[in-house]
Design a protein around this motif. Structure first.
Motif, short mmCIF file in Angstrom:
data_model
loop_
_atom_site.label_atom_id
_atom_site.label_comp_id
_atom_site.label_asym_id
_atom_site.label_seq_id
_atom_site.Cartn_x
_atom_site.Cartn_y
_atom_site.Cartn_z
N MET A 181 -11.95 -14.21 28.85
CA MET A 181 -11.17 -14.14 27.61
C MET A 181 -9.79 -13.56 27.90
SD MET A 181 -13.06 -15.16 25.00
CE MET A 181 -12.39 -14.33 23.58
N LYS A 182 -8.78 -14.17 27.32
CA LYS A 182 -7.42 -13.65 27.44
C LYS A 182 -7.23 -12.55 26.39
CE LYS A 182 -5.35 -17.92 29.11
NZ LYS A 182 -4.31 -18.94 28.83
N PRO A 183 -6.36 -11.60 26.68
CA PRO A 183 -6.13 -10.50 25.74
C PRO A 183 -5.61 -10.98 24.38
CG PRO A 183 -5.08 -10.06 27.85
CD PRO A 183 -5.56 -11.47 27.89
N THR A 184 -5.94 -10.22 23.34
CA THR A 184 -5.48 -10.49 21.99
C THR A 184 -4.63 -9.32 21.50
OG1 THR A 184 -7.42 -11.81 21.45
CG2 THR A 184 -6.22 -10.87 19.60
N VAL A 185 -3.46 -9.65 20.99
CA VAL A 185 -2.58 -8.65 20.37
C VAL A 185 -2.82 -8.70 18.87
CG1 VAL A 185 -0.18 -7.98 19.92
CG2 VAL A 185 -0.81 -8.90 22.17
N SER A 186 -2.96 -7.52 18.27
CA SER A 186 -3.07 -7.46 16.81
C SER A 186 -1.91 -6.63 16.27
CB SER A 186 -4.41 -6.86 16.37
OG SER A 186 -4.53 -5.54 16.83
N ILE A 187 -1.34 -7.12 15.18
CA ILE A 187 -0.24 -6.42 14.53
C ILE A 187 -0.66 -6.17 13.09
CG2 ILE A 187 2.19 -6.50 13.83
CD1 ILE A 187 2.66 -8.52 16.12
N GLU A 188 -0.79 -4.91 12.73
CA GLU A 188 -1.09 -4.54 11.35
C GLU A 188 0.21 -4.06 10.71
OE1 GLU A 188 -4.23 -1.93 8.66
OE2 GLU A 188 -4.12 -1.58 10.82
N TYR A 189 0.56 -4.67 9.58
CA TYR A 189 1.84 -4.41 8.94
C TYR A 189 1.62 -4.04 7.47
CZ TYR A 189 1.03 -8.96 6.91
OH TYR A 189 0.45 -9.99 6.21
N CYS A 190 2.59 -3.35 6.90
CA CYS A 190 2.50 -2.90 5.50
C CYS A 190 3.00 -3.99 4.56
CB CYS A 190 3.32 -1.62 5.31
SG CYS A 190 3.28 -0.99 3.62
N THR A 191 2.12 -4.43 3.66
CA THR A 191 2.53 -5.43 2.67
C THR A 191 3.44 -4.82 1.60
OG1 THR A 191 0.51 -5.03 1.39
CG2 THR A 191 0.45 -6.83 2.99
N GLN A 192 3.22 -3.54 1.30
CA GLN A 192 4.05 -2.86 0.29
C GLN A 192 5.50 -2.76 0.77
OE1 GLN A 192 1.57 0.61 0.57
NE2 GLN A 192 0.87 0.40 -1.56
N LEU A 231 -2.25 -11.22 12.82
CA LEU A 231 -1.54 -10.40 11.84
C LEU A 231 -2.54 -9.90 10.81
CD1 LEU A 231 1.57 -12.68 11.22
CD2 LEU A 231 1.34 -10.77 12.82
N HIS A 232 -2.44 -8.60 10.49
CA HIS A 232 -3.38 -7.96 9.58
C HIS A 232 -2.61 -7.20 8.51
CE1 HIS A 232 -6.64 -8.76 12.45
NE2 HIS A 232 -5.70 -8.54 13.35
N PRO A 233 -2.74 -7.60 7.23
CA PRO A 233 -2.04 -6.88 6.17
C PRO A 233 -2.65 -5.49 5.96
CG PRO A 233 -3.39 -8.65 5.25
CD PRO A 233 -3.47 -8.77 6.74
N GLY A 234 -1.78 -4.54 5.72
CA GLY A 234 -2.20 -3.17 5.44
C GLY A 234 -1.28 -2.57 4.40
N THR A 235 -1.43 -1.28 4.18
CA THR A 235 -0.60 -0.57 3.21
C THR A 235 -0.22 0.79 3.77
OG1 THR A 235 -2.56 0.34 2.13
CG2 THR A 235 -1.67 -1.71 1.20
#
Length: 98
Positions: free
Chosen positions: A4-15, A42-46
């Motif tokens: 498996m190749k690496p996965t980058v995750s980016i959690e960003y603020c929707t507000q 991409l992962h929505p957060g607050t």
């Protein structure tokens, strides 16, 4: 079976409306590391979150680092984690001759 190749995750603020920043960074990483990365998600957060991880290991947290990485810095962090032998050309840091 291929590893498996690496996965980058980016959690960003929707507000804070940081989706475009997160999406642009994802695009830059996928373009630069097209052979080394399996995905960028991409992962929505607050609450002002802007967190970047590779396979669950944090490489950037906006609150801890008091800001966002510039794209050159982010590419270097990802390169160091997924392809340390790789040159980034004009985006690379100067060699430390100290």
């Amino acid at each position: 079976m291929k590893p498996m190749k690496p996965t980058v995750s980016i959690e960003y603020c929707t507000q804070c409306r940081w989706l475009l920043r997160a999406a642009w960074m994802a695009q830059e990483l996928l373009t630069t590391f097209e052979d080394e990365l399996g995905a960028v998600s991409l992962h929505p957060g607050t609450g002002g979150i802007f967190h970047i991880a590779i396979d669950g290991r944090e490489i950037w947290d906006r609150k801890a680092r008091d800001g966002f990485p510039d794209i050159k810095q982010l590419k270097q962090l990802v390169r160091d984690a997924v392809a340390p032998e790789r040159s980034l050309g004009h985006s690379d840091r100067p060699a430390d001759h100290g």
